[in-house]
Write an enzyme that holds these catalytic residues in place. Sequence first.
Site, PDB file in Angstrom:
ATOM      1  N   ASN A 159      63.282  45.769  22.182  1.00  0.00           N
ATOM      2  CA  ASN A 159      62.086  45.522  21.389  1.00  0.00           C
ATOM      3  C   ASN A 159      62.524  45.385  19.890  1.00  0.00           C
ATOM      4  O   ASN A 159      61.503  45.131  19.213  1.00  0.00           O
ATOM      5  CB  ASN A 159      61.085  47.127  21.625  1.00  0.00           C
ATOM      6  N   CYS A 333      59.661  51.715  15.514  1.00  0.00           N
ATOM      7  CA  CYS A 333      59.386  53.108  15.895  1.00  0.00           C
ATOM      8  C   CYS A 333      60.379  54.055  15.163  1.00  0.00           C
ATOM      9  O   CYS A 333      60.324  55.203  15.014  1.00  0.00           O
ATOM     10  CB  CYS A 333      59.964  53.279  17.388  1.00  0.00           C
TER      11      CYS A 333
HETATM   12  N1  PMP Z   1      58.865  51.171  25.161  1.00  0.00           N
HETATM   13  C1  PMP Z   1      58.967  49.990  24.268  1.00  0.00           C
HETATM   14  C2  PMP Z   1      60.011  49.155  24.615  1.00  0.00           C
HETATM   15  C3  PMP Z   1      58.254  49.867  22.988  1.00  0.00           C
HETATM   16  O1  PMP Z   1      58.320  48.955  22.296  1.00  0.00           O
HETATM   17  C4  PMP Z   1      57.436  50.998  22.626  1.00  0.00           C
HETATM   18  C5  PMP Z   1      56.468  50.952  21.283  1.00  0.00           C
HETATM   19  N2  PMP Z   1      55.594  49.886  21.543  1.00  0.00           N
HETATM   20  C6  PMP Z   1      57.255  52.157  23.637  1.00  0.00           C
HETATM   21  C7  PMP Z   1      57.990  52.094  24.723  1.00  0.00           C
HETATM   22  C8  PMP Z   1      56.301  53.380  23.336  1.00  0.00           C
HETATM   23  O2  PMP Z   1      54.959  52.874  23.499  1.00  0.00           O
HETATM   24  P1  PMP Z   1      53.655  53.828  22.978  1.00  0.00           P
HETATM   25  O3  PMP Z   1      54.115  54.075  21.516  1.00  0.00           O
HETATM   26  O4  PMP Z   1      52.560  52.947  22.814  1.00  0.00           O
HETATM   27  O5  PMP Z   1      53.550  54.900  23.970  1.00  0.00           O
END
Ligand code: PMP
Length: 396
Positions: A159, A333
């Site tokens: 990501n 994140c």
């Molecule tokens: N896995 C990946 C690869 C992510 O990029 C993300 C954040 N977009 C997540 C998990 C977690 O997603 P969420 O915050 O929508 O639960």
Amino acid sequence: MTTQQPFACEDVYLDYQSAKPVDPRVISKMLPYFNELFGNPSSLHGVGDVATNILDENRELIANFINAKPEEIIFTSGATEANNLALIGYAMRNQKKGKHIIISEVEHISIHNIAKYLTRQGFEISKLPVDIYGQVIIHKLKSRIRKDTILISVGYASNEIGTLQPIREIAKIARERDIAFHVDAVAAEGLIPIDVQKDDIDLLTLSSNDIYGPRGVGALYLRKGYRVNPILIGGGQEHGLRSGSENIPGIVGFAEAARIMMEEMKEETNRLESYRNKLLETIPNLIPKAYINGHPTERLPNNAHFRFEAIEGESILLSLKDEGIAIATGSACSSKTLEPSHTLIATGLLHEEAHGSLQITLGRFTKEEDVDKLIKILPGVVSRLRKLSPLWKEEQ
Ligand code: PMP
């Protein structure tokens, strides 16, 4: 296809990895499910029956999106919950077979933190190293597998740097050894066609917002015959694997987003890939000591990631913000911490190199002019910041 940007922010938005707007077509589809068709699938009356039918139809759409069967889809509140259900649920259910799990060094922070939690619960986690491009080193996977390995979890793509993983090679190794294979597909979904049969995946995490659906909804694909323990206990919805009243408007939006994606993915990814290639080709040519992070070709079609010697990604980000361009440094994140990206460090970069990085992610409403504006402005920004940097020597 809607090309009108449905949101107001900086003139140019190039941070689709951190957040995507909900497609206006998805919002229209969801609206009746907030009031006119508000039923609960658990009710036995007509209003409940309508909701049950809606849930079934939309489960089928999500199943089609990844070539699964409807009964293999468990709706969740998003990707984090699906990752929790996959790893914790699988570990707890199957711990009699073994307590060893393998993840890669470049997983999303949710997987790393779940792994830490499982370690505290008595499981052993091995982390697979990656090469300089961020791809897992396959022979290291083979050597990390043990008799008590029950699960391998590797994301479809990073990501952060967008590097694609050799999913089918990993799947083959896992299948031959009868080890379950989980893939967090969130970064790749909607950009790469995902087929859980051809890719031979046993558990797969999906999120709605990453395909222009609403936030707060996602899914775990669980191959028939595989078992997880629930992590949420309650009314027994989703075959007892995810209790809590189903988020029908969210699920309808998620499925509509997937339906649109299936129709438009090919055209959309070709367009994004051409803009992405323009960035990968021009930026290192226009700017001295600018390097591409991630794989030169095996990468997501919407991701360009660079590092610039002697300056900080944060300074570039703030200068671009003043110019009306929204862009990310490192991982969305973890961008509010001072820690360098674990992914960039895993590819062998030094802390100071990782800090000078910029992540550009394109999406459905990106126009070629947006990319051109960045290409026009970035060289001046980098040059100005370098003049202020004690680390930059002009003769470099
Ligand atoms: N896995 C990946 C690869 C992510 O990029 C993300 C954040 N977009 C997540 C998990 C977690 O997603 P969420 O915050 O929508 O639960």
